[in-house]
Motif scaffolding. Structure first.
Motif, short mmCIF file in Angstrom:
data_model
loop_
_atom_site.label_atom_id
_atom_site.label_comp_id
_atom_site.label_asym_id
_atom_site.label_seq_id
_atom_site.Cartn_x
_atom_site.Cartn_y
_atom_site.Cartn_z
N ASP A 26 -23.72 -2.52 -32.94
CA ASP A 26 -25.03 -2.07 -33.43
C ASP A 26 -25.49 -2.90 -34.63
O ASP A 26 -26.66 -3.28 -34.73
N PHE A 40 -29.83 -9.17 -35.51
CA PHE A 40 -30.54 -10.04 -34.56
C PHE A 40 -32.00 -9.58 -34.41
O PHE A 40 -32.93 -10.40 -34.45
N ASP A 41 -32.21 -8.30 -34.25
CA ASP A 41 -33.57 -7.78 -34.03
C ASP A 41 -34.47 -8.05 -35.23
O ASP A 41 -35.68 -8.25 -35.07
N HIS A 52 -26.81 -6.21 -33.43
CA HIS A 52 -28.16 -6.11 -32.87
C HIS A 52 -29.19 -5.84 -33.96
O HIS A 52 -30.30 -6.34 -33.90
N ASP A 53 -28.82 -5.05 -34.96
CA ASP A 53 -29.77 -4.79 -36.05
C ASP A 53 -30.17 -6.10 -36.73
O ASP A 53 -31.35 -6.35 -36.98
#
Lengths: 311, 311, 311, 311
Positions: B236, B242-243, B239-240
């Motif tokens: 997670d 990356f986003d 992804h945080d």
């Protein structure tokens, strides 16, 4: 220096290699003399059929210098198309300094719209200099770029150093008329138009208004004769001679193996010592060799220049 | 020397120019240090985003030597794709002699069938030598060549010197699984897989089995962090991070002007002195500049590395 | 009838099939209602993402009639691009008779020069009739055709029935400014510009002057909100919402499997009963399904519309 | 029904239109009789040179039915290439029901790798049914798809209903030997090979092992004679006849305007009433007309069939 008055045959020269893939200097000299004896009016080197991408930069320059020197008063045009302007500028400068008559440039495949094509040639002229005579190579089958007659006019009118169109669109007969029409209606200054496509339509191209051919068929003397006969009004004789060669010319025009055919015939004619190509090379199978020999024997019955050439 | 154990971020380096189009040597050195500080595990130069075609041969070699020397123990991969094998061999030999870790090769667009692709890499290895580690660049959007997983396997099994796949097919997530599947079923030895496409799918590519990224996003430190977090099981968080970067990363991934964005951000981060490209160059309009600045300000709220970078 | 005042979201509708590949009529009706509830201002059918080439002529007409009827006062644009004018005319006539608002046409890949592109649209208008409102689809990545802004102007000025540009060049932000610039300098009448590319740059496209989106992202309600927020001057809020969707939107924008993602999400949202495509169909692997579910769960934390949608 | 024993000339028929663009039914009948009188062994309709994309579905079916009925015991092959399988299935079913001998299918341009090509034909057979004899059309110049001989073998071995290869790769002589080699080494069952490319290499293709031609040159009787002479061992006579036609055949083989030449000659020969094409149509300029007339007059001196045909 190349001018808009250029005509006749600017033969697309091969690059002679020996069996180990090295440039064959003796054959380079011999080839220039062979072409001169064929009656060509100019020589074009480092074109697509000259295996240009297989040479490194040093080799390309050395080969150009040798050809220019040997050619003497015969003008030499050098293909300088490159993925970037730094290489184009470097090669152009080197060969012009050595005495080349001009350079030839085809657009890269990602240049598509009219503005992009015209803009690309603007950048080319900025890179090579406005004093270097250049030839537009219009060869959609290889480049993927469709160049409308009006775009050719834009380039010609924007750049006085544009002296020639190498025309090898296909079909392209109407395009010759369109460009010549611009000259007649006064919207474009006159340029030289030489045609390519292996000579496959030369018989009619000169009737439509082309000034000659820029192609590499292994009998450039035939091309020169056809152009001369047409200029002298001997239409039927010109077609008779052309048609006698058409079966072989068509065979030589095959993508890929065409160059192997061309080098084989040039070797048989004594122009070069070895028919080898650098890799990636197309090769003639035994069957293909026999077919070329058969075509040469048939040709010999109609043109004595082909006598005794079959393997 | 490059091995199949390579992982992390092999950053696709830009080529720094000054405002007059000359290679900026001081910035070259500074850039290498910047990338090292970002935590990259290798550097790739003379790729498509490195403006390689705009350098002439001498410049390409000189630039490579400078980067290799400065990089020290950081491995350097050099793009040597070329229209002919003579240039490929010459460049490859020069950079390997100077200490490069390996070379990267993409097939030309006219190579199409499975046999042609495999045969092309056979010729490449013959040209550069079987002792030179090489990377297969699989980038259909740019090359037009579709490389099936089974063809990649053929190349890997035919040539022990193939150490890495630069994977930038799109969509490509399933291809990673397919290639990794060959390793699992024993039909192919293991290689390194680094992914490209500007990093647009890196978040899932590492989950699918990629060893890292070979791309040039102007925050390679973010790419390195995402790879590290995923390896540490912090999905997670990866992804945080990356986003948070995705809006800018997406903006930088635009064909053409993407490189202008990348150089602008690298300049703002102090990696290079000047964002100029050699012609043909893409340029950022005023509106585009403001958009990048806006994206950087938004990013700064989520990643402190972006603080203070907007114009 | 479609006018140049069109704005908002013209959603690119999918074509719902059942598990046996038949058009699912109940889902067709339901989908129209779903889109209406999402706040779209129009519906576009039989586009590339609508699997149009997989329908035979009878099916295409029947599906169009059903959508038009159900849509009521919601305008429906029908893609009528075809390899020949006979089919284009037949389909156009059938759907306009049934009440469609207009048609959309992309040029075929062999149309290249500016004159050829303008001439192609001349022929289209001759085929469908000058009274049928049409949309220019400018999608070079799929069509291979590069359309300069000046060519778009030529088409618009030659044909009063041209009402809209579907803009999906990439990069394309400057093109929006260029076309809007023609309107400002008075050289072109105003048209509607809706953008495609899966919405990947919608956040900035509306800031550049686009009137909205014509794309099929499975949350068209998000697209409508972003456009509305931007119109209301809520820039940051618009970007916040857009950025929350970007990871999924990017995933859905993958060539090929993107449609499978879209249909899967639309099914989860209750818009259609079955996510099946007709062959040749892209399919989601187990890993891909899990990735979409993961993205939906992450999205749900930032947009409640995604709550409870993961498989 | 089409079998692997097919040989001779399967002429690619034109589609006759009247001056207003309607299908000319009387000419359709007359054309079938003309072809029969020329000694063809089969007729192929709705190929690329048959203006198939310009017909709507109803017209295509009606035209096919008329040709099949008139052809009687002459086998008719129908081109059913389509962007989607629904249309392919519908057209195939309609024409096979009406008595066609088989169908012909070319792959779409986005099918690239060996697996993709083989997989595409798997899907075609699933769509049209395993009982429908089909022809592989291998025409890279038009389709962009390079089909390796080994891929052709895969398709042939996977599908007993594959009866013929329409060979128009270029250069393609070696490919004939490669495919025939598979038959000789027992790795592939025998199929019929007919060649295309306008007949430009027919003289050697039959020597290499082709069973005949599938092309539309306006003198199919010449093609039939050449094949017959070669089969009878009269090699020189075959080449003499072929070479007499080569100047015109080459002229007719020009992309785009070639069809206008073909229809003009067919009209002169009384096969059809009107040379018009549906738009987008290529047209012969006055100069082109005169060139064709000149070629016909020259041909008449060597082949009496051309006597009196020039305008």
């Amino acid at each position: 220096m190349l001018t808009e008055a250029a005509s006749g045959v600017y033969v697309i020269a091969v690059t002679p290699f020996d069996d180990r893939g090295r440039i064959d200097e003796a054959s380079t000299d011999r080839m220039v003399e062979f072409y001169r004896d064929c009656g060509v009016t100019g020589i074009t080197i480092l074109g697509m059929m000259g295996e240009a991408p297989k040479l490194d930069t040093e080799e390309a320059i050395a080969f150009s210098l040798r050809v220019v020197k040997r050619a003497g008063n015969l003008p030499v045009v050098v293909g300088v198309s490159a993925p970037g302007f730094a290489s184009m500028r470097a090669l152009s400068k080197a060969v012009m300094t050595a005495g080349a008559a001009g350079v030839m440039i085809a657009p890269p495949g990602n240049v598509r719209t009219d503005d992009q094509i015209a803009g690309y040639y603007d950048q080319c002229v900025a890179a090579i200099g406005a004093d270097v005579p250049f030839v537009i190579q219009d060869y959609p089958l290889a480049s993927g770029v469709q160049m409308a007659p009006s775009v050719i006019r834009r380039i010609v009118m924007a750049h006085p150093s544009c002296k020639m169109l190498k025309h090898e669109d296909w079909p392209g007969l109407e395009k010759i008329n369109a460009v010549r029409g611009f000259e007649k209606d006064g919207s474009m200054r006159q340029i030289s138009i030489l045609t390519g496509n292996g000579g496959l339509f030369l018989d009619f191209e000169v009737e439509r208004g082309a000034d000659g051919a820029m192609t590499g068929y292994a009998f450039p003397d035939m091309l020169a004769d056809v152009i001369r006969m047409q200029a002298a009004g001997k239409r039927d004789a010109a077609h008779d001679l052309f048609d006698a060669h058409l079966p072989l010319l068509r065979y030589e025009q095959q993508p890929g193996i065409g160059l192997a055919v061309r080098k084989y015939v040039l070797k048989r004619r004594g122009a070069i010592a070895c028919a080898a190509q650098r890799i990636p090379a197309s090769k003639l199978s035994k069957a293909a060799h026999e077919e070329v020999d058969y075509l040469l024997r048939r040709l010999a019955a109609r043109d004595s220049r082909a006598a005794g050439l079959s393997g």
